[in-house]
Design a protein around this motif. Structure first.
Motif, short mmCIF file in Angstrom:
data_model
loop_
_atom_site.label_atom_id
_atom_site.label_comp_id
_atom_site.label_asym_id
_atom_site.label_seq_id
_atom_site.Cartn_x
_atom_site.Cartn_y
_atom_site.Cartn_z
N HIS A 104 0.84 -1.21 0.00
CA HIS A 104 0.00 0.00 0.00
C HIS A 104 0.87 1.25 0.00
CE1 HIS A 104 -4.06 -1.66 0.43
NE2 HIS A 104 -3.50 -2.61 1.15
N LEU A 105 1.94 1.24 0.77
CA LEU A 105 2.84 2.39 0.82
C LEU A 105 3.51 2.61 -0.54
CD1 LEU A 105 4.48 1.87 4.33
CD2 LEU A 105 2.76 3.58 3.67
N ALA A 106 3.94 1.54 -1.18
CA ALA A 106 4.57 1.66 -2.50
C ALA A 106 3.58 2.21 -3.52
CB ALA A 106 5.09 0.29 -2.95
N LEU A 107 2.35 1.73 -3.45
CA LEU A 107 1.33 2.21 -4.38
C LEU A 107 1.01 3.68 -4.11
CD1 LEU A 107 -0.56 1.64 -6.69
CD2 LEU A 107 -2.24 0.80 -5.05
N ASP A 108 0.88 4.05 -2.86
CA ASP A 108 0.61 5.45 -2.51
C ASP A 108 1.72 6.38 -3.03
OD1 ASP A 108 -1.76 4.72 -1.29
OD2 ASP A 108 -0.95 4.85 0.76
N ALA A 109 2.97 5.95 -2.88
CA ALA A 109 4.10 6.77 -3.34
C ALA A 109 4.10 6.89 -4.86
CB ALA A 109 5.42 6.17 -2.86
N ALA A 110 3.86 5.78 -5.55
CA ALA A 110 3.83 5.81 -7.01
C ALA A 110 2.68 6.69 -7.50
CB ALA A 110 3.72 4.39 -7.57
N HIS A 111 1.53 6.58 -6.84
CA HIS A 111 0.38 7.37 -7.25
C HIS A 111 0.61 8.86 -6.99
CE1 HIS A 111 -3.88 8.84 -7.08
NE2 HIS A 111 -3.83 8.23 -8.24
N ALA A 112 1.25 9.19 -5.88
CA ALA A 112 1.57 10.60 -5.60
C ALA A 112 2.48 11.17 -6.68
CB ALA A 112 2.21 10.72 -4.22
N ALA A 113 3.45 10.38 -7.12
CA ALA A 113 4.35 10.84 -8.20
C ALA A 113 3.56 11.03 -9.50
CB ALA A 113 5.48 9.83 -8.40
N TYR A 114 2.64 10.13 -9.77
CA TYR A 114 1.82 10.24 -10.98
C TYR A 114 0.94 11.49 -10.92
CZ TYR A 114 -1.52 9.15 -14.64
OH TYR A 114 -2.31 9.22 -15.76
N GLU A 115 0.26 11.69 -9.80
CA GLU A 115 -0.61 12.87 -9.67
C GLU A 115 0.19 14.16 -9.76
OE1 GLU A 115 -3.00 12.37 -6.09
OE2 GLU A 115 -4.71 11.83 -7.36
N ALA A 116 1.40 14.18 -9.20
CA ALA A 116 2.24 15.37 -9.27
C ALA A 116 2.61 15.67 -10.73
CB ALA A 116 3.49 15.20 -8.42
N ARG A 117 2.85 14.63 -11.49
CA ARG A 117 3.26 14.83 -12.90
C ARG A 117 2.09 15.20 -13.80
NH1 ARG A 117 6.35 14.83 -17.08
NH2 ARG A 117 6.32 13.33 -18.78
N PHE A 118 0.94 14.53 -13.62
CA PHE A 118 -0.16 14.72 -14.57
C PHE A 118 -1.37 15.47 -14.00
CE2 PHE A 118 2.11 10.91 -16.12
CZ PHE A 118 2.55 11.43 -17.32
N GLY A 119 -1.43 15.65 -12.70
CA GLY A 119 -2.50 16.46 -12.11
C GLY A 119 -3.84 15.76 -11.95
N HIS A 120 -3.86 14.45 -12.07
CA HIS A 120 -5.12 13.71 -11.88
C HIS A 120 -4.82 12.28 -11.41
CE1 HIS A 120 -4.42 11.49 -15.64
NE2 HIS A 120 -4.12 12.66 -16.19
N ALA A 121 -5.87 11.61 -11.00
CA ALA A 121 -5.75 10.24 -10.52
C ALA A 121 -5.30 9.31 -11.65
CB ALA A 121 -7.08 9.75 -9.96
N PHE A 122 -4.56 8.31 -11.28
CA PHE A 122 -4.16 7.26 -12.21
C PHE A 122 -5.33 6.31 -12.40
CE2 PHE A 122 -2.53 2.93 -12.79
CZ PHE A 122 -1.76 3.09 -13.92
N VAL A 123 -5.67 6.02 -13.64
CA VAL A 123 -6.75 5.06 -13.93
C VAL A 123 -6.20 3.95 -14.80
CG1 VAL A 123 -8.69 6.65 -13.65
CG2 VAL A 123 -7.61 6.43 -15.87
N ILE A 124 -6.69 2.76 -14.51
CA ILE A 124 -6.28 1.59 -15.28
C ILE A 124 -7.40 0.57 -15.20
CG2 ILE A 124 -5.09 0.48 -13.33
CD1 ILE A 124 -2.95 -0.43 -15.41
N CYS A 125 -7.70 -0.03 -16.32
CA CYS A 125 -8.72 -1.08 -16.36
C CYS A 125 -8.03 -2.41 -16.04
CB CYS A 125 -9.38 -1.13 -17.73
SG CYS A 125 -10.67 -2.39 -17.85
N LEU A 126 -8.55 -3.10 -15.07
CA LEU A 126 -7.95 -4.36 -14.64
C LEU A 126 -8.77 -5.57 -15.08
CD1 LEU A 126 -6.94 -3.18 -11.07
CD2 LEU A 126 -5.43 -3.51 -13.05
N ASP A 127 -9.61 -5.37 -16.08
CA ASP A 127 -10.45 -6.44 -16.58
C ASP A 127 -9.57 -7.59 -17.07
OD1 ASP A 127 -12.93 -7.52 -17.08
OD2 ASP A 127 -13.10 -6.68 -19.09
N GLY A 128 -9.81 -8.77 -16.54
CA GLY A 128 -9.07 -9.95 -16.95
C GLY A 128 -7.76 -10.16 -16.21
N ILE A 129 -7.38 -9.26 -15.32
CA ILE A 129 -6.14 -9.41 -14.55
C ILE A 129 -6.44 -10.29 -13.33
CG2 ILE A 129 -4.30 -8.22 -13.28
CD1 ILE A 129 -4.35 -7.63 -16.31
#
Length: 178
Positions: A104-129
């Motif tokens: 969870h901590l790793a995901l939170d850190a990666a998501h914070a970096a993504y939001e800082a770069r692009f200004g919005h939440a990271f979205v991904i479709c996990l259908d079939g994963i």
């Protein structure tokens, strides 16, 4: 009878049997729902009022596949403002309940970096994963997409939103909820 002579027809022609695939009860309910209710259902799939209106306005749909195709088509036409509206309602996908705290901590850190770069939440479709691969897939997705330039990421994000809307609408049509 000569080869050029047709037999006398009675004026009655057989009408081929109508073949209609049985409609899905949830599709029928969606097709006949009041507009506001259809919008609510669609907004739970993708929070874009323009998209929801466009899909709802083209009812009734003869098959679930026709509804999903209309959903895709409407999603391809989302403007930058529509994308921003949809992204504002999105959050990271839920991780399996037995995921370690460090993950969870790793995901939170990666998501914070993504939001800082692009200004919005990271979205991904996990259908079939598979469930046990969700964390790795999300983390890899964030890491690889952090290298995108903003325009490239906008295109990828729009496609992921389209796929998410399709997945959620499919779940609704199967009665699996949104």
């Amino acid at each position: 009878m000569s080869a050029h002579h047709l037999p006398q027809l009675t004026g009655r022609l057989p009408i081929p049997a109508q073949t209609r695939t049985p409609s899905a009860p949830l599709l029928d309910a969606f097709n006949t729902a009041p507009t506001e209710e259809a919008h609510r259902t669609l907004l739970a799939c993708l929070h874009s009022l323009r998209w929801a209106r466009r899909v709802a306005d083209h009812r009734p749909y003869p098959t679930p596949e026709a509804l999903l195709a209309a959903s895709d088509e409407a999603a391809y036409d989302l403007t930058a403002a529509d994308l921003a509206e949809a992204l504002a309602a999105e959050s990271l996908p839920a991780l399996p309940a037995d995921t370690y705290e460090a993950a969870h901590l790793a995901l939170d850190a990666a998501h914070a970096a993504y939001e800082a770069r692009f200004g919005h939440a990271f979205v991904i479709c996990l259908d079939g994963i598979p469930r046990h691969e969700v964390l790795d897939h999300v983390l890899e997705g964030i890491r690889s997409r952090l290298t995108n330039d903003p325009e490239e990421e906008r295109v990828v994000t729009a496609d992921e939103l389209r796929r998410l809307a399709r997945q959620r609408l499919g779940h609704f049509l199967r009665g699996a909820g949104l």
